[in-house]
Design an enzyme around this catalytic site. Structure first.
Site, PDB file in Angstrom:
ATOM      1  N   SER A  46       0.768  -1.079   0.132  1.00 40.57           N
ATOM      2  CA  SER A  46       0.184   0.148  -0.055  1.00 40.57           C
ATOM      3  C   SER A  46       0.962   1.401  -0.114  1.00 40.57           C
ATOM      4  CB  SER A  46      -1.049   0.128   1.225  1.00 40.57           C
ATOM      5  OG  SER A  46      -1.752   1.246   1.454  1.00 40.57           O
ATOM      6  N   TYR A  76      -2.430  -0.151  10.101  1.00 34.57           N
ATOM      7  CA  TYR A  76      -2.661  -0.806   8.703  1.00 34.57           C
ATOM      8  C   TYR A  76      -1.269  -0.564   8.030  1.00 34.57           C
ATOM      9  CZ  TYR A  76      -3.975  -1.117   3.801  1.00 34.57           C
ATOM     10  OH  TYR A  76      -4.022  -1.487   2.611  1.00 34.57           O
TER      11      TYR A  76
END
Length: 325
Positions: free
Chosen positions: A127, A152
């Protein structure tokens, strides 16, 4: 090829499976179909794949070690596209254990399956969040990513480290892809552009954080999938000197759009004005993302290029049809 796709009922997963099946691969999809967002959307995505030649699906949680081991033994995939993960920056602040279970424990289970069954190539989702609070733009793969601003992001950086370790120890080819704000038809309802569209069409206000002073490198889904497939088809080799056969690439449109401009385009595509509530910055968020994709372009001769106007027009057309809006 026989390809295992984890997170097959997800946004990127469904589109990737469609492309793999269309080119003649045998695809084994798995997904746990959890309720992080409306499972009916996940089932509707799967309906698009049902009855296609070469398609197989089963419900499975990659955090279940025994079930994942049995899956690899049965399927014996040539290559693996690992997209299953607990997504969302803000959700990680309130539900950290979901990220440990799926993004850490689940990823180790997938790595072990690939190692034990000598998978030719593991491509996995990282990501743009790994860049954290970096202020140098555009973000390049050589930039330090040691200061994540959400759990995350930390789990995605951990995935890159774990994959590199397996590549080093077992000469197992791995490639991580740092996705930059993927959008388009069949997207995720938890993402801002989707929630904005839903609120606008229902006449509700939208929450615009940091008073709209943010920018994102929005990347259209078809560009993402094209990049994913090209990367999957090129297996990294260990360079001279014995380093690991591991790669990490940015995949983004390399054209950041200011949030307020993005909302204006979305309003035009939906034919309605937004009622904006301007709010302060949220914990875990970043001011801007911007992908340097030169390494990806050199590796697979491809760079995303769908203009935001065209991509949002396609998303809006799908959104209005799916929601009867």
């Amino acid at each position: 090829m026989r390809i295992l796709v984890t997170g097959a009922a997800g946004f990127i997963g469904m589109h990737a499976c469609e492309r793999l099946l269309a080119r003649g691969d045998e695809v084994f999809g798995i997904d746990d179909l959890n309720d992080y967002y409306e499972p009916r959307l996940k089932l509707a995505r799967l309906d698009r794949l049902t009855k296609r030649p070469g398609w197989h699906f089963e419900r499975l949680d990659i955090a279940d070690r025994q079930a994942t081991e049995h899956l690899f033994t049965r399927v014996r995939p040539h290559r693996v596209l690992h997209l299953a993960a607990q997504a969302g920056v803000r959700y990680s602040i309130t539900n950290p254990h979901a990220y440990v279970s799926s993004n850490l424990v689940g990823f180790v289970n997938v790595l072990e399956g690939c190692r034990q069954h000598r998978v030719e190539h593991l491509v996995y989702a990282s990501s743009s969040s790994v860049y954290g609070g970096n202020t140098k733009l555009p973000f390049a793969e050589t930039d330090p990513v040691d200061h994540p601003v959400s759990l995350y992001a930390a789990t995605k950086k951990a995935n890159e480290l774990m994959a590199h370790t397996y590549s080093h120890l077992y000469a197992m080819p791995t490639t991580g892809l740092r996705f930059f704000t993927v959008y388009g038809p069949w997207g995720r309802p938890d993402m801002a552009y989707y929630s904005f569209a839903k609120a606008i069409t229902e006449g509700r206000p939208i929450q615009v954080f940091n008073h709209g002073q943010m920018a994102r490198d929005f990347t259209y889904i078809d560009d993402i999938v094209e990049g994913v497939l090209r990367v999957m088809d090129r297996v990294p080799e260990a360079p001279p000197g014995g380093d690991a056969p591991a790669k990490v690439f940015n995949i983004g449109n390399s054209a950041p759009v200011a949030l307020l401009d993005f909302i204006a385009i979305l309003e035009r595509c939906l034919g309605r004005k937004a009622d904006m509530h301007l709010l302060p910055m949220q914990p875990g968020d970043v001011h801007a993302t911007f992908a340097d994709v030169e390494s990806l372009a050199e590796w697979v001769q491809f760079r995303p290029q769908t203009p935001i106007d065209a991509g949002l027009e396609r998303f809006a057309a799908w959104f209005k049809a799916y929601h009867h809006a």
